[in-house]
Write a protein that holds these residues in place. Sequence first.
Motif, PDB file in Angstrom:
ATOM      1  N   LEU A 212       0.690 -13.306   8.080  1.00 15.01           N
ATOM      2  CA  LEU A 212       0.167 -12.117   8.658  1.00 15.01           C
ATOM      3  C   LEU A 212      -0.566 -11.071   7.930  1.00 15.01           C
ATOM      4  CD1 LEU A 212       0.746 -10.293  11.401  1.00 15.01           C
ATOM      5  CD2 LEU A 212       2.709  -9.273  10.231  1.00 15.01           C
ATOM      6  N   ARG A 213      -0.674 -11.138   6.540  1.00  9.12           N
ATOM      7  CA  ARG A 213      -1.455 -10.548   6.022  1.00  9.12           C
ATOM      8  C   ARG A 213      -2.784 -11.114   5.996  1.00  9.12           C
ATOM      9  NH1 ARG A 213       2.336  -9.535   0.543  1.00  9.12           N
ATOM     10  NH2 ARG A 213       2.956  -7.401   1.081  1.00  9.12           N
ATOM     11  N   ARG A 214      -2.873 -12.545   6.035  1.00 11.50           N
ATOM     12  CA  ARG A 214      -4.167 -13.260   6.185  1.00 11.50           C
ATOM     13  C   ARG A 214      -5.042 -12.642   7.481  1.00 11.50           C
ATOM     14  NH1 ARG A 214      -1.784 -18.998   4.690  1.00 11.50           N
ATOM     15  NH2 ARG A 214      -1.611 -18.763   2.406  1.00 11.50           N
ATOM     16  N   LYS A 215      -4.279 -12.052   8.341  1.00 13.21           N
ATOM     17  CA  LYS A 215      -4.953 -11.896   9.731  1.00 13.21           C
ATOM     18  C   LYS A 215      -5.434 -10.248   9.780  1.00 13.21           C
ATOM     19  CE  LYS A 215      -2.690 -15.500  12.320  1.00 13.21           C
ATOM     20  NZ  LYS A 215      -1.761 -15.525  13.770  1.00 13.21           N
ATOM     21  N   ILE A 216      -4.693  -9.400   8.732  1.00  9.64           N
ATOM     22  CA  ILE A 216      -4.941  -7.970   9.085  1.00  9.64           C
ATOM     23  C   ILE A 216      -5.401  -7.544   7.781  1.00  9.64           C
ATOM     24  CG2 ILE A 216      -3.212  -7.688  10.740  1.00  9.64           C
ATOM     25  CD1 ILE A 216      -1.485  -6.358   8.712  1.00  9.64           C
ATOM     26  N   GLU A 217      -5.568  -8.269   6.580  1.00  8.92           N
ATOM     27  CA  GLU A 217      -6.065  -7.427   5.183  1.00  8.92           C
ATOM     28  C   GLU A 217      -7.280  -7.896   5.019  1.00  8.92           C
ATOM     29  OE1 GLU A 217      -4.453  -5.362   3.871  1.00  8.92           O
ATOM     30  OE2 GLU A 217      -2.354  -5.243   4.307  1.00  8.92           O
ATOM     31  N   ALA A 218      -8.188  -7.452   4.377  1.00  6.73           N
ATOM     32  CA  ALA A 218      -9.494  -7.978   3.711  1.00  6.73           C
ATOM     33  C   ALA A 218      -9.179  -8.724   2.710  1.00  6.73           C
ATOM     34  CB  ALA A 218     -10.361  -6.576   3.559  1.00  6.73           C
ATOM     35  N   ASP A 219      -8.199  -8.358   1.634  1.00  8.18           N
ATOM     36  CA  ASP A 219      -8.040  -9.083   0.646  1.00  8.18           C
ATOM     37  C   ASP A 219      -6.286  -9.088   0.744  1.00  8.18           C
ATOM     38  OD1 ASP A 219      -7.466 -10.310  -1.706  1.00  8.18           O
ATOM     39  OD2 ASP A 219      -8.267  -8.847  -2.806  1.00  8.18           O
ATOM     40  N   PRO A 220      -5.752 -10.519   1.270  1.00 11.57           N
ATOM     41  CA  PRO A 220      -4.356 -10.483   1.453  1.00 11.57           C
ATOM     42  C   PRO A 220      -3.561 -10.513   0.236  1.00 11.57           C
ATOM     43  CG  PRO A 220      -5.670 -12.058   2.579  1.00 11.57           C
ATOM     44  CD  PRO A 220      -6.597 -11.561   1.808  1.00 11.57           C
ATOM     45  N   LYS A 221      -4.164 -10.710  -0.898  1.00 13.29           N
ATOM     46  CA  LYS A 221      -3.636 -10.897  -2.410  1.00 13.29           C
ATOM     47  C   LYS A 221      -3.310  -9.421  -2.875  1.00 13.29           C
ATOM     48  CE  LYS A 221      -5.056 -15.366  -3.649  1.00 13.29           C
ATOM     49  NZ  LYS A 221      -5.615 -16.169  -4.676  1.00 13.29           N
ATOM     50  N   GLN A 222      -4.165  -8.469  -2.287  1.00  6.21           N
ATOM     51  CA  GLN A 222      -4.335  -6.991  -2.598  1.00  6.21           C
ATOM     52  C   GLN A 222      -4.025  -6.171  -1.239  1.00  6.21           C
ATOM     53  OE1 GLN A 222      -7.526  -6.186  -5.232  1.00  6.21           O
ATOM     54  NE2 GLN A 222      -6.189  -6.414  -7.060  1.00  6.21           N
ATOM     55  N   PRO A 223      -2.713  -6.599  -0.740  1.00  5.46           N
ATOM     56  CA  PRO A 223      -2.628  -5.749   0.701  1.00  5.46           C
ATOM     57  C   PRO A 223      -2.757  -4.211   0.632  1.00  5.46           C
ATOM     58  CG  PRO A 223      -0.565  -6.686  -0.185  1.00  5.46           C
ATOM     59  CD  PRO A 223      -1.708  -7.042  -1.030  1.00  5.46           C
ATOM     60  N   ARG A 224      -3.379  -3.782   1.720  1.00  8.67           N
ATOM     61  CA  ARG A 224      -3.681  -2.398   1.886  1.00  8.67           C
ATOM     62  C   ARG A 224      -2.732  -1.803   2.973  1.00  8.67           C
ATOM     63  NH1 ARG A 224      -3.076   2.039   3.751  1.00  8.67           N
ATOM     64  NH2 ARG A 224      -4.448   3.563   4.323  1.00  8.67           N
ATOM     65  N   TYR A 225      -2.415  -2.608   3.987  1.00  7.46           N
ATOM     66  CA  TYR A 225      -1.545  -2.010   5.195  1.00  7.46           C
ATOM     67  C   TYR A 225      -0.062  -2.864   5.298  1.00  7.46           C
ATOM     68  CZ  TYR A 225      -6.293  -0.756   6.438  1.00  7.46           C
ATOM     69  OH  TYR A 225      -7.545   0.137   6.354  1.00  7.46           O
ATOM     70  N   LEU A 226       0.107  -4.058   4.920  1.00  8.91           N
ATOM     71  CA  LEU A 226       1.129  -4.624   4.912  1.00  8.91           C
ATOM     72  C   LEU A 226       1.582  -4.833   3.246  1.00  8.91           C
ATOM     73  CD1 LEU A 226       3.624  -5.459   6.205  1.00  8.91           C
ATOM     74  CD2 LEU A 226       2.486  -7.691   6.825  1.00  8.91           C
ATOM     75  N   GLN A 227       2.406  -3.596   2.831  1.00  8.00           N
ATOM     76  CA  GLN A 227       2.439  -3.597   1.222  1.00  8.00           C
ATOM     77  C   GLN A 227       3.903  -3.875   0.931  1.00  8.00           C
ATOM     78  OE1 GLN A 227       2.110   0.584   0.367  1.00  8.00           O
ATOM     79  NE2 GLN A 227      -0.245   0.705   1.271  1.00  8.00           N
ATOM     80  N   THR A 228       4.102  -4.405  -0.108  1.00 10.62           N
ATOM     81  CA  THR A 228       5.060  -4.811  -0.979  1.00 10.62           C
ATOM     82  C   THR A 228       5.703  -3.576  -1.507  1.00 10.62           C
ATOM     83  OG1 THR A 228       4.646  -7.029  -0.942  1.00 10.62           O
ATOM     84  CG2 THR A 228       6.481  -6.330  -2.578  1.00 10.62           C
ATOM     85  N   VAL A 229       6.832  -3.206  -1.482  1.00 14.58           N
ATOM     86  CA  VAL A 229       7.380  -1.742  -1.940  1.00 14.58           C
ATOM     87  C   VAL A 229       8.486  -2.505  -3.122  1.00 14.58           C
ATOM     88  CG1 VAL A 229       8.397   0.322  -1.892  1.00 14.58           C
ATOM     89  CG2 VAL A 229       6.905  -0.435   0.036  1.00 14.58           C
ATOM     90  N   ARG A 230       8.263  -2.515  -4.387  1.00 17.11           N
ATOM     91  CA  ARG A 230       8.946  -2.815  -5.226  1.00 17.11           C
ATOM     92  C   ARG A 230      10.480  -2.457  -5.131  1.00 17.11           C
ATOM     93  NH1 ARG A 230       7.940  -5.747 -10.023  1.00 17.11           N
ATOM     94  NH2 ARG A 230       5.647  -4.898  -9.912  1.00 17.11           N
ATOM     95  N   GLY A 231      11.449  -3.548  -5.120  1.00 19.86           N
ATOM     96  CA  GLY A 231      12.833  -3.412  -5.041  1.00 19.86           C
ATOM     97  C   GLY A 231      13.072  -2.542  -3.420  1.00 19.86           C
ATOM     98  N   ALA A 232      12.190  -2.443  -2.618  1.00 18.72           N
ATOM     99  CA  ALA A 232      12.729  -2.128  -1.365  1.00 18.72           C
ATOM    100  C   ALA A 232      12.319  -2.775  -0.143  1.00 18.72           C
ATOM    101  CB  ALA A 232      12.108  -0.751  -1.062  1.00 18.72           C
TER     102      ALA A 232
END
Length: 239
Positions: A212-232
């Motif tokens: 999904l990140r590949r479809k909505i992020e300019a850089d899927p490896k550094q996502p701006r919109y679909l973020q990973t929240v550490r521990g959450a």
Amino acid sequence: MNEASRAADVVAHLLIVDDDERIRTLLQRFLIRHGFLVSTARDAAHARRLLAGLEFDLVVLDVMMPGEDGIALTAALRRTLRTPILLLTARGETADRIAGLEAGADDYLAKPFEPKELLLRINAILRRIPAEERIVPGPKVLYLGPFRYEVEKGELWRGDEPVRLTATESQLMRLFAARPGEPINRTRLVEDLGRDGDQAQERAVDVQITRLRRKIEADPKQPRYLQTVRGAGYMLAPD
């Protein structure tokens, strides 16, 4: 056809507001199993943020919350909101029930209660609302840089071009869009997708998130919109 389908021509979207995480989770799972789309809020402030960005068919609201309680929130919402409100509370006194109804609640259910009674009351409230009043006249939109996600339709667009989503990606977008700015852990995502909760399924969710990140992020490896929240978990962070 299940009870939720009989109550509305579209899937009803419910908001559960309760400061007890265990109760929120139990009610969400129960109501999802009965055909509803369900979002949750942990307090009045969280509920206000969700209500500002999403349309709901009914709010199930706990009275006894820290800070702004359910009756005060009901009275405040009623100044601008027509959405039905069902109050849940441990209070069973007549004066408390009257206070809730005077504040603008549509119904009142004292704890403890049987989940089936809650389901019956929700469907009774929804049946009283003409279906056309539950259809949002214009879709709410979340913006993700050059993309826009039309919440009610479940459609992702880049300009005038639709972005094709797989069934699982579409489900994920609906889940994240129902709770923008709120982390959702992998276990919850697995459950809400209706899958068995094991490590293999959690890893499968990670794969779907990557796609999904590949479809909505300019850089899927550094996502701006679909973020990973550490521990959450994962979180949708629209503009």
